[in-house]
Enzyme design. Structure first.
Site, PDB file in Angstrom:
ATOM      1  N   LYS A  40       0.938  -1.645  -0.203  1.00  0.00           N
ATOM      2  CA  LYS A  40       0.244   0.106   0.479  1.00  0.00           C
ATOM      3  C   LYS A  40       0.996   0.898  -0.290  1.00  0.00           C
ATOM      4  CE  LYS A  40      -1.155  -0.345   5.210  1.00  0.00           C
ATOM      5  NZ  LYS A  40      -1.592  -0.827   6.350  1.00  0.00           N
ATOM      6  N   ARG A 140     -10.775   0.383  14.508  1.00  0.00           N
ATOM      7  CA  ARG A 140     -10.623   1.199  13.085  1.00  0.00           C
ATOM      8  C   ARG A 140     -12.026   0.390  12.833  1.00  0.00           C
ATOM      9  NH1 ARG A 140      -4.839   0.735  10.283  1.00  0.00           N
ATOM     10  NH2 ARG A 140      -5.468  -1.105  10.220  1.00  0.00           N
ATOM     11  N   HIS A 170      -6.101  -7.284  13.293  1.00  0.00           N
ATOM     12  CA  HIS A 170      -4.705  -6.616  13.654  1.00  0.00           C
ATOM     13  C   HIS A 170      -5.089  -6.180  14.592  1.00  0.00           C
ATOM     14  CE1 HIS A 170      -2.579  -4.110  11.776  1.00  0.00           C
ATOM     15  NE2 HIS A 170      -3.223  -3.835  11.569  1.00  0.00           N
ATOM     16  N   ARG A 223       0.682 -11.138   6.821  1.00  0.00           N
ATOM     17  CA  ARG A 223       0.635  -9.724   6.113  1.00  0.00           C
ATOM     18  C   ARG A 223       2.259  -9.227   6.565  1.00  0.00           C
ATOM     19  NH1 ARG A 223      -4.099  -9.675   8.574  1.00  0.00           N
ATOM     20  NH2 ARG A 223      -3.677  -8.330  10.017  1.00  0.00           N
ATOM     21  N   TYR A 268      14.137  31.981   4.943  1.00  0.00           N
ATOM     22  CA  TYR A 268      12.797  32.622   5.147  1.00  0.00           C
ATOM     23  C   TYR A 268      13.663  32.790   6.703  1.00  0.00           C
ATOM     24  CZ  TYR A 268      10.830  31.303   0.869  1.00  0.00           C
ATOM     25  OH  TYR A 268      10.300  30.931  -0.531  1.00  0.00           O
ATOM     26  N   CYS A 314      13.305  24.639   2.645  1.00  0.00           N
ATOM     27  CA  CYS A 314      11.853  25.336   1.326  1.00  0.00           C
ATOM     28  C   CYS A 314      11.601  24.554   0.783  1.00  0.00           C
ATOM     29  CB  CYS A 314      12.980  26.755   1.045  1.00  0.00           C
ATOM     30  SG  CYS A 314      13.634  27.516   1.528  1.00  0.00           S
ATOM     31  N   ASP A 316      11.552  23.603  -1.665  1.00  0.00           N
ATOM     32  CA  ASP A 316      12.623  22.972  -2.494  1.00  0.00           C
ATOM     33  C   ASP A 316      13.467  22.927  -2.375  1.00  0.00           C
ATOM     34  OD1 ASP A 316       9.713  22.880  -4.438  1.00  0.00           O
ATOM     35  OD2 ASP A 316      10.429  25.437  -4.216  1.00  0.00           O
TER      36      ASP A 316
HETATM   37  C1  LIG Z   1      -0.663  -1.958   7.272  1.00  0.00           C
HETATM   38  C2  LIG Z   1      -1.144  -2.745   7.480  1.00  0.00           C
HETATM   39  C3  LIG Z   1      -0.539  -3.877   7.361  1.00  0.00           C
HETATM   40  C4  LIG Z   1       1.622  -4.511   7.140  1.00  0.00           C
HETATM   41  O1  LIG Z   1       1.512  -3.818   8.559  1.00  0.00           O
HETATM   42  P1  LIG Z   1       2.936  -3.822   9.311  1.00  0.00           P
HETATM   43  O2  LIG Z   1       3.490  -3.203   9.845  1.00  0.00           O
HETATM   44  O3  LIG Z   1       3.732  -2.467   8.084  1.00  0.00           O
HETATM   45  O4  LIG Z   1       3.351  -4.731   8.760  1.00  0.00           O
HETATM   46  C5  LIG Z   1      -0.570  -5.502   7.960  1.00  0.00           C
HETATM   47  N1  LIG Z   1      -1.741  -5.795   8.534  1.00  0.00           N
HETATM   48  C6  LIG Z   1      -3.109  -4.408   7.863  1.00  0.00           C
HETATM   49  C7  LIG Z   1      -4.723  -4.976   8.571  1.00  0.00           C
HETATM   50  C8  LIG Z   1      -2.498  -3.249   7.593  1.00  0.00           C
HETATM   51  O5  LIG Z   1      -3.079  -2.163   7.248  1.00  0.00           O
END
Ligand SMILES: *Cc1c(COP(=O)(O)O)cnc(C)c1O
Length: 373
Positions: A40, A140, A170, A223, A268, A314, A316
């Protein structure tokens, strides 16, 4: 955003590091456990398509993304592996998901019923693969009670429009030395799983932190996100069971070098004034590249020397104080190693009061990504 190819600032990705991190993680997994690389947010700033290709070579069997468009970009690039969208995709996109063999995260019965109407309307014959998300304490997205989950499971049994492909949760504190909250979530997970009578193909609870420091609760899919990029999800609190190799380097070159006279100011707001005559270089990178403005006073590396960023950063450009005169075109390392010294994304995150995830995915598209192995 135009990619600034004609400017010496760039992100250099070490492909071998990503490959090796995945291989090392895979070596720890029990047989029959899949690894989906989490790509992602442009693969945490490392480049979606390039990272996906490395991940497949290293043994990843699928991908996780946050939004449908990231999944579609992978399909467009020719990846045929399973892809799970971790966020909630609006139900009117159900047909687009199904046609492209992209799996959806589902967190309510209402979503399934709405999606069913959209699949009907589009005359989609393929089943839409779904992973049911469980909220065990992350707060979440996800089913909140086993009762709500069982209603959705019962509905799934009545229809051929969906394929019950996965179930997951998660953890919110898997990266912590304090394990009480993790244990609480784990208990809720077990309570949820008692109502699941037909185990789907994928059962998964592990992001990087969970896979490194906890039992994976009979899951069969990891994951794997931040660890693949060589970053420790806990920051510095917990040590990883294998060496994580950071893949991202950020470098530039000086484009202007001058002697600043004592009493002269920089940038600046004139917040920096030279106390004595000193050599100053201008580096063509700024907060529009995701190099955060709060990094004033932080440092970069030139020829193995830590050089302070002086004055405001800045949009850039930024200025640094050199230990002596260096010519225009001298290499500047903003993230990575130089002559035995190094600057980590973690150090930048600490300075900004945030986490390396945010720094890595905050680098904008104006910075070219270059791949080396
Ligand atoms: C982003 C995400 C992950 C990956 O998490 P890491 O800490 O980068 O390994 C796994 N599961 C869910 C639901 C996530 O949103």
């Amino acid at each position: 955003m135009a990619i600034a190819k004609h400017r010496p600032s760039r992100i250099v990705i070490n492909e071998t590091a990503i490959y090796q991190n995945i291989v090392n993680e895979k070596a720890r997994l029990t047989d029959g456990t899949d690894l989906f690389m989490v790509v992602k947010a442009n693969a945490y700033g490392h480049g979606l398509i390039q990272v996906a290709a490395i991940a497949v070579r290293a043994g990843a069997t699928g991908f996780c993304v946050a939004v449908l468009d990231e999944a579609l970009a992978l399909r467009e690039a020719g990846f045929t592996q399973p892809i799970l969208v971790l966020g909630i995709t609006e139900s009117q996109n159900a047909a687009l998901l199904a046609i492209n063999h992209i799996s959806a995260t589902v967190c309510s019965l209402a979503w399934l019923k709405n999606a069913s109407l959209f699949l009907d309307a589009a005359h989609v014959k393929l089943p839409l693969a779904v992973h049911l998300g469980l909220d065990t304490g992350m707060g979440r997205i996800g089913f909140q009670t086993p009762t709500k989950l069982s209603l959705a499971l019962a509905y799934l049994k009545t229809t051929k429009q969906f394929k019950f492909e996965g179930i997951f949760t998660h953890f919110s504190k898997a990266d912590s030395t304090e394990t009480g909250y993790f244990e609480k979530q784990l208990k809720r997970w077990c309570a949820f799983m008692t109502v699941v009578t037909n185990r789907p193909k994928y059962v998964h609870v592990s992001n990087t932190a969970t896979s490194l420091w906890h039992d994976t609760c009979n899951g069969n899919l990891i994951r794997f996100g931040v660890g693949g990029y060589g970053l420790n999800p806990s920051g510095v609190d917990l040590e990883a069971p294998f060496v994580l190799q950071p893949a991202m380097r950020l470098e530039s070159r000086t484009v202007f070098v001058k002697l600043l006279k004592a009493g002269q100011s920089v940038s600046y707001g004139a917040t920096y004034t030279a106390q004595e005559d000193e050599w100053v270089a201008t580096v063509p990178i700024g907060y529009a590249d995701g190099y955060r403005r709060q990094l004033q006073g932080f440092h970069v590396l030139v020829d193995g020397h830590f050089c302070e960023i002086i004055g405001r950063i800045c949009m850039d450009q930024l200025m640094i104080r050199l230990p002596r005169q260096y010519s225009v075109g001298t290499l500047v390392t903003l993230v990575g190693k130089d002559h035995g010294q190094s600057i980590s994304l973690q150090a930048i995150a600490d300075y900004c009061g945030t986490i390396h995830y945010e720094i890595a995915c905050g680098f904008t598209d104006r910075l070219p990504r270059v791949y080396q192995n």
